[in-house]
Design a protein around this motif. Structure first.
Motif, short mmCIF file in Angstrom:
data_model
loop_
_atom_site.label_atom_id
_atom_site.label_comp_id
_atom_site.label_asym_id
_atom_site.label_seq_id
_atom_site.Cartn_x
_atom_site.Cartn_y
_atom_site.Cartn_z
N ARG A 68 0.84 -1.19 0.00
CA ARG A 68 0.00 0.00 0.00
C ARG A 68 0.88 1.25 0.00
O ARG A 68 1.82 1.35 0.80
CB ARG A 68 -0.93 0.01 1.22
N PHE A 101 -9.65 -0.60 0.06
CA PHE A 101 -9.14 -0.42 -1.29
C PHE A 101 -9.16 1.06 -1.64
O PHE A 101 -9.84 1.87 -0.99
CB PHE A 101 -9.96 -1.22 -2.30
N THR A 123 -3.55 6.89 -4.37
CA THR A 123 -3.39 5.61 -3.68
C THR A 123 -2.89 4.58 -4.68
O THR A 123 -3.30 4.56 -5.84
CB THR A 123 -4.72 5.11 -3.08
N GLN A 125 -2.07 0.32 -4.81
CA GLN A 125 -2.06 -1.01 -4.21
C GLN A 125 -1.33 -1.96 -5.14
O GLN A 125 -1.68 -2.08 -6.31
CB GLN A 125 -3.48 -1.49 -3.94
N SER A 127 0.15 -5.78 -5.88
CA SER A 127 0.14 -7.22 -5.61
C SER A 127 1.00 -7.90 -6.66
O SER A 127 1.52 -7.26 -7.59
CB SER A 127 -1.28 -7.77 -5.66
#
Length: 282
Positions: A68, A101, A123, A125, A127
């Motif tokens: 994050r 999220f 933001t 994120q 993965s």
């Protein structure tokens, strides 16, 4: 004033980077802060902290090993705002330490956006399968979270849909840098080139978008703000930190920061470098 450039590669091949981020923090030289470090209350997080009285603990850029990342930038204001408006640095820590999220987190901020001075918020994120990037600006006619899908992206102190000239120019230079030095084996050369971009003092003047955001300022007064590296000595204001974040295909993170030693003497600056490595959990 701040600026950020980002390259996103959701499915990198071995030896490529998943994320390349280069950012400047511009702030008043007297405003106290702590350089990037692992946070005591959440050791998964790396980032600097604001120490302005009443706003302690806020941040402008932070990354969690949980994949994050968040960053906040001022937006040039068209008018003065009430002093009782809330500090915005807690928005960064709220995201990197939380579990929401990007879209719902920004939507919750949007519901209370009038409590804050104008800002851009990003933001990210990360993965092993994807990178989800959202942006939000609480100014403009219809403020709402928007997905960021560009491979190369820049953000500054204007509305998201109307970037300053220096932002567009920086994105073009970022693309050239990544195409030439964007391999993990060239990490040092890549970092050097990104730092050179962040230290660029070339003025991108005139800039009609900036003039629209600051009609109260003269053209000569605006000129120092049209470069990536900002220095306005008569205002005691300028670029005081460079941050570069690299995330490779295996989730290995290099977080580098160069910040002006405090108390800051802009006529005799001393830059202090910090470098952290970690691995993303996701």
């Amino acid at each position: 004033m701040c600026i950020l450039f980002m390259h996103v590669n959701p499915r990198p091949l071995a030896g490529q980077f998943r994320l390349i981020l280069a950012s400047n923090r511009d702030e008043f030289y007297k405003r106290p802060s702590v350089p990037a470090h692992f946070w005591e209350e959440d050791p998964t997080v790396i980032g600097g902290r604001d120490m302005e009285p009443g706003k302690e603990g806020g941040s402008w850029l932070a990354l969690s090993t949980r994949g994050r990342l968040a960053t906040l930038l001022n937006v040039m204001t068209l008018a003065e705002h009430p002093p009782e408006l809330l500090g915005r640095g807690s928005l960064v820590s709220g995201f990197v330490k939380g579990n929401q999220f990007g879209h719902p987190y920004l939507s919750s901020i949007a519901a209370d956006s009038s409590k804050y001075r104008p800002f851009n918020f990003l933001t990210v994120q990360i993965s092993s399968q994807n990178i989800d990037v959202w942006g939000y600006c609480n100014s403009g006619k219809d403020p709402k979270p928007v997905p960021i899908t560009s491979e190369y992206f820049g953000i500054g102190n204007s509305l998201l849909e109307k970037p300053f000239v220096k932002v567009n120019a920086g994105v073009k230079r970022l693309k050239t840098i990544v195409e030439q030095y964007g391999k993990v084996e060239q990490k040092k050369e890549l970092t050097d080139q990104l730092l050179s971009l962040l230290k660029c003092r070339k003025c991108h003047f005139p800039d009609t978008a900036m003039e629209e955001r600051a009609p109260h300022m003269s053209l000569e007064g605006l000129k120092p703000f049209t470069s990536v590296f900002v220095e306005v000595l008569n205002r005691g204001y300028g670029t005081r930190a460079h941050s570069i974040i690299l995330v490779d295909s295996q989730g290995q993170v290099d977080f580098s920061e160069w910040s002006l030693r405090q108390p800051i003497d802009p006529t005799n600056p001393h830059w202090e470098a910090k470098h952290y490595t970690c691995k993303l959990e996701s």
